[in-house]
Design an enzyme around this catalytic site. Structure first.
Site, PDB file in Angstrom:
ATOM      1  N   ASP A  98       0.830  -1.199   0.000  1.00  0.00           N
ATOM      2  CA  ASP A  98       0.000   0.000   0.000  1.00  0.00           C
ATOM      3  C   ASP A  98       0.870   1.256   0.000  1.00  0.00           C
ATOM      4  O   ASP A  98       2.072   1.212   0.306  1.00  0.00           O
ATOM      5  CB  ASP A  98      -0.919  -0.012   1.228  1.00  0.00           C
ATOM      6  CG  ASP A  98      -2.290   0.577   0.940  1.00  0.00           C
ATOM      7  OD1 ASP A  98      -2.396   1.409   0.010  1.00  0.00           O
ATOM      8  OD2 ASP A  98      -3.247   0.215   1.643  1.00  0.00           O
ATOM      9  N   ASP A 123     -10.417   1.385  -3.546  1.00  0.00           N
ATOM     10  CA  ASP A 123     -10.849   0.962  -2.218  1.00  0.00           C
ATOM     11  C   ASP A 123     -12.352   0.736  -2.158  1.00  0.00           C
ATOM     12  O   ASP A 123     -12.866   0.252  -1.143  1.00  0.00           O
ATOM     13  CB  ASP A 123     -10.465   2.011  -1.169  1.00  0.00           C
ATOM     14  CG  ASP A 123      -9.024   1.874  -0.705  1.00  0.00           C
ATOM     15  OD1 ASP A 123      -8.423   0.804  -0.943  1.00  0.00           O
ATOM     16  OD2 ASP A 123      -8.504   2.821  -0.099  1.00  0.00           O
TER      17      ASP A 123
END
Length: 730
Positions: free
Chosen positions: A459, A523
């Protein structure tokens, strides 16, 4: 000097040298083997203009009187005064082609600059271009910009690019091409949620399957610009460049700078032709993830069904709970189990711990081994979330090395230097600092060496907005340092796959995809939002590289509620997985979920090797997209898998006939519903109709030309529902 002519898959690139510099006189449809004397392309010289023809050069220059955006900009330091502007006058020194590749060297001895351009037209028509500028002078040269551009034909009159935000990445926008410059600037220090993955010019109303399209993509994960530049004589250039900060790149004598690759494709049959060129290039890479051997391609590892734990447990890491989740996943047929954020020292929420890449002994007294063994003993791979480029102030490493935190000045933070504003309570590790880089490399290397980890979800959760090293802007060097980190870890652990996640879809580009095996598209797991996100991500990136998960019934990010079938059909057309506490999925829902997992496994060879197709449907209430095989049709085999998707209510009371594209024109197929069928629990929710189209009960038999040109009458889908169809060769 004779012109260069590169040809491939219906595309020609022609470069003339008649003006003394390299000029792209044609990029578009294939011209055949024989070119005429290019002198016939000499344009008139109008009144009140330069008394010579101005070339649309490979490197447009003010010295040739190009009145648009110059490709090369910079300055030298003279007599202690910086910023003296000058115009290079680059002229061709050498040029040659070998197969589908060309190398052109242009130089200006007076300016002390040489630019070498490499161009490769790949087998499916995707053009790859780079420039390298070298400082041949005796003083430093400050580079401000080196852009890579291409001309488009006069009938390119519309622009399509993509924009977005967190949880709404890659949405299209259109505008007319007009005189002036349309610039898309990314100053995020990463690619950006609003970055345009595709920058396309085309003929009036170009669509999925019709119209001429010229499209580019800049393969870079840092600051950048993409643009269309139309000058007063009507000529238009499209291209892109790295966006450099003040004095960010200064070339010492003998020093060089190479641009990010610009990828470009031409299609005479709409956007699907652009996609085909990109997919062919991706899948020809020797390190590309390979689909199942049943596709006829080289045998490789199919993309495993994934369970990611984030929306199942968030930061609540409890071994018993996670083992229960692993048991439930194995029962469903999951093949990869990924432990998300919260496993390392001090990490109970997002305020602390980043940078301390040690397993938290208070949570995991025996390390991650008990969970890893519970996962792998059930036949699944184990994956782990990391965020190596970031740091929390509340971490051991930040307390020990505050000077490793990126800041806006050369002053070390421990001596009172100002910090940038926080983003998700975090800052950035200065990977340009060799000690910081080595620490991060050593910690991730140790995790992979000491644990049976097959996969990293990597990430990167913030922009690099105020980013400097040693008193100078350093996004350029930070991006290269991050690339080196990926490359070094891949070399040390070649069996470990890496996903690029960046607040979801904020780092999606061919630069990062050269170093990773998958990207997280967004997301947002809301299936309605994902329809648009995945369609436009898939315009460039093939589905086997795009994570696409079934989320909970009610979306974590939008609070929308969707049937399982809508969420599952959406997730099928990517690298399929789940992000959901599946322990609570029982009864008919669990059987339905198992069925979709089995459908993905049955068809993933096709989904991850076939051609993506998108029907041109009037309006935006209905979408029809799918994947068709390029393999020769064999009776009884699945030739295509399609989704009919309703995004909202329609103005018409019935959808009418919709064409099913991409199948062989002369071959006969049976088209039938896969899900839902009348026996499925979701059937009644999916439609509003007294009676379905006649063909839906037993399937429709027709040839590919009829299916594409006439189509089939489609059922009345309720909003935010989908129908899964397959075509079988007869």
């Amino acid at each position: 000097m004779d012109p260069l002519h590169l040809r491939s898959a219906g595309t020609s690139l022609v470069i003339s040298f008649d003006s003394g510099e390299a000029e792209v006189v044609h990029w578009g449809a294939d011209l055949g083997a024989d070119l005429p004397d290019l002198a016939i392309l000499t344009s008139p010289v109008p009144h009140s203009a330069i008394d010579a023809r101005v070339p649309a050069a490979l490197l447009p220059q003010a010295s040739s009187s190009w009145r648009g955006r110059a490709a090369l900009r910079g300055s030298r330091t003279a007599d202690g005064v910086s910023g003296l502007d000058f115009s290079a006058r680059l002229r061709v020194v050498t040029a040659g082609a070998d197969g589908g590749s060309a190398v052109i060297v242009q130089s200006d001895p007076d300016a002390g600059l040489t630019v070498e351009s490499t161009l490769t037209l790949h087998d499916a028509g995707l053009l790859e271009m780079r420039h390298t500028v070298t400082n041949d002078g005796t003083t430093p040269y400050q580079l401000d910009e080196l852009a890579t551009v291409l001309p488009v034909a006069p009938d390119a009159v519309e622009l399509l690019d993509l924009t977005g935000r967190w949880c709404r990445e890659r949405h299209p926008q259109r505008r007319a091409i007009q005189q002036g410059t349309w610039v898309r600037t990314g100053r995020h220090g990463r690619t950006g949620h609003d970055s345009s993955l595709l920058f396309a010019a085309g003929t009036t109303g170009f669509g999925n399957r019709h119209g001429k399209v010229w499209a580019t993509h800049l393969a870079w994960s840092g600051n950048h610009e993409q643009f269309a530049d139309t000058i007063g004589d009507g000529r238009t250039m499209i291209g892109g460049s790295e966006l450099l900060g003040p004095a960010e790149v200064i070339l010492e004598p003998g020093g060089s700078y190479t641009t990010p690759a610009l990828f470009a494709a031409y299609s005479g049959h709409g956007l699907d032709g652009i996609t085909e060129a990109f997919y062919s290039w991706f899948r020809s890479r020797p390190h590309h993830v390979l689909p199942a051997a049943s596709t006829g391609l080289p045998a490789g590892k199919p993309r495993p069904v994934v369970l990611n734990t984030w929306e199942a447990v968030y930061f609540d890491h409890n071994l018993d709970t996670l083992i229960e989740l692993a048991e439930s996943a194995a029962d469903l047929g999951v093949e990869r189990f990924v432990l998300d954020d919260g496993w390392f020292r001090g990490r109970r929420d997002d305020h602390a711990g980043l940078g301390d890449w040690y397993v938290d002994e208070t949570l995991w007294p025996k390390g991650l081994t008990p969970l890893i063994e519970a996962v792998t003993s059930r036949g699944m791979e184990f994956g782990l979330w990391v965020e190596p480029e970031m740091v929390n102030l509340d971490s051991d490493i930040a307390r020990a090395h505050p000077d490793w935190i990126v800041g806006p000045s050369a002053v070390q933070h421990k001596d009172g230097g100002r910090l940038p504003l926080e983003w998700r309570n975090q800052h950035i590790i200065d990977l340009v600092n060799p000690e910081a880089w080595q620490y991060i490399y050593s910690r991730i290397d140790a995790l992979l060496s000491e644990n049976n980890i097959s996969y990293l979800k990597w990430d990167q959760n913030r922009d690099l907005l105020e980013h400097g090293h040693a008193g100078r802007s350093s996004v350029h060097e930070q991006t290269l340092a991050a690339y080196r980190l990926f490359d070094a870890l891949r070399k040390a652990h070649p069996g470990v796959e890496i996903e690029s996640c960046s607040s979801g879809g904020a780092r999606v580009d061919l630069g990062i995809l050269e170093r990773t095996d998958r990207i997280w598209g967004s997301d947002c797991n809301d299936a309605l939002e994902r329809q648009t996100i995945q369609r436009w991500t898939g315009a460039v990136v093939p589905p086997e590289l795009v994570g696409s998960h079934i989320g909970p019934t009610t979306s974590h990010t939008t609070a929308r509620t969707h049937d399982l079938s809508f969420r599952a059909i959406t997730a099928l057309f990517g690298h399929f997985g789940m992000e959901w506490d599946i322990r609570g999925v029982q009864g008919k829902d669990r059987e339905e979920l198992k069925r979709f997992i089995a459908l993905f496994k049955e068809h993933r060879g096709l989904l991850h090797s076939g051609r993506r197709v998108h029907a041109d449907v009037a309006g935006d209430a209905l979408l029809l997209h799918g994947v068709v095989t390029d393999a020769p049709a064999v009776s009884g085999t699945t030739a295509g898998l399609f989704a009919l998707v309703s995004t909202r209510t329609s103005a018409a009371e019935e959808p009418g006939r919709i064409g099913i594209p991409g199948l062989e024109a002369g071959r006969t197929y049976r088209v039938e519903a896969v899900f839902p069928t009348p026996e499925d629990a979701d059937y009644g929710h999916t439609y509003t109709q007294v009676q379905p189209p006649a063909w839906l009960a037993d399937g429709a038999v027709a040839n590919g030309r009829f299916l594409a040109e006439v189509g089939l009458p489609m059922p009345n889908l309720n909003p935010e529902h989908a129908l899964l169809l397959k075509s079988t060769a007869l």
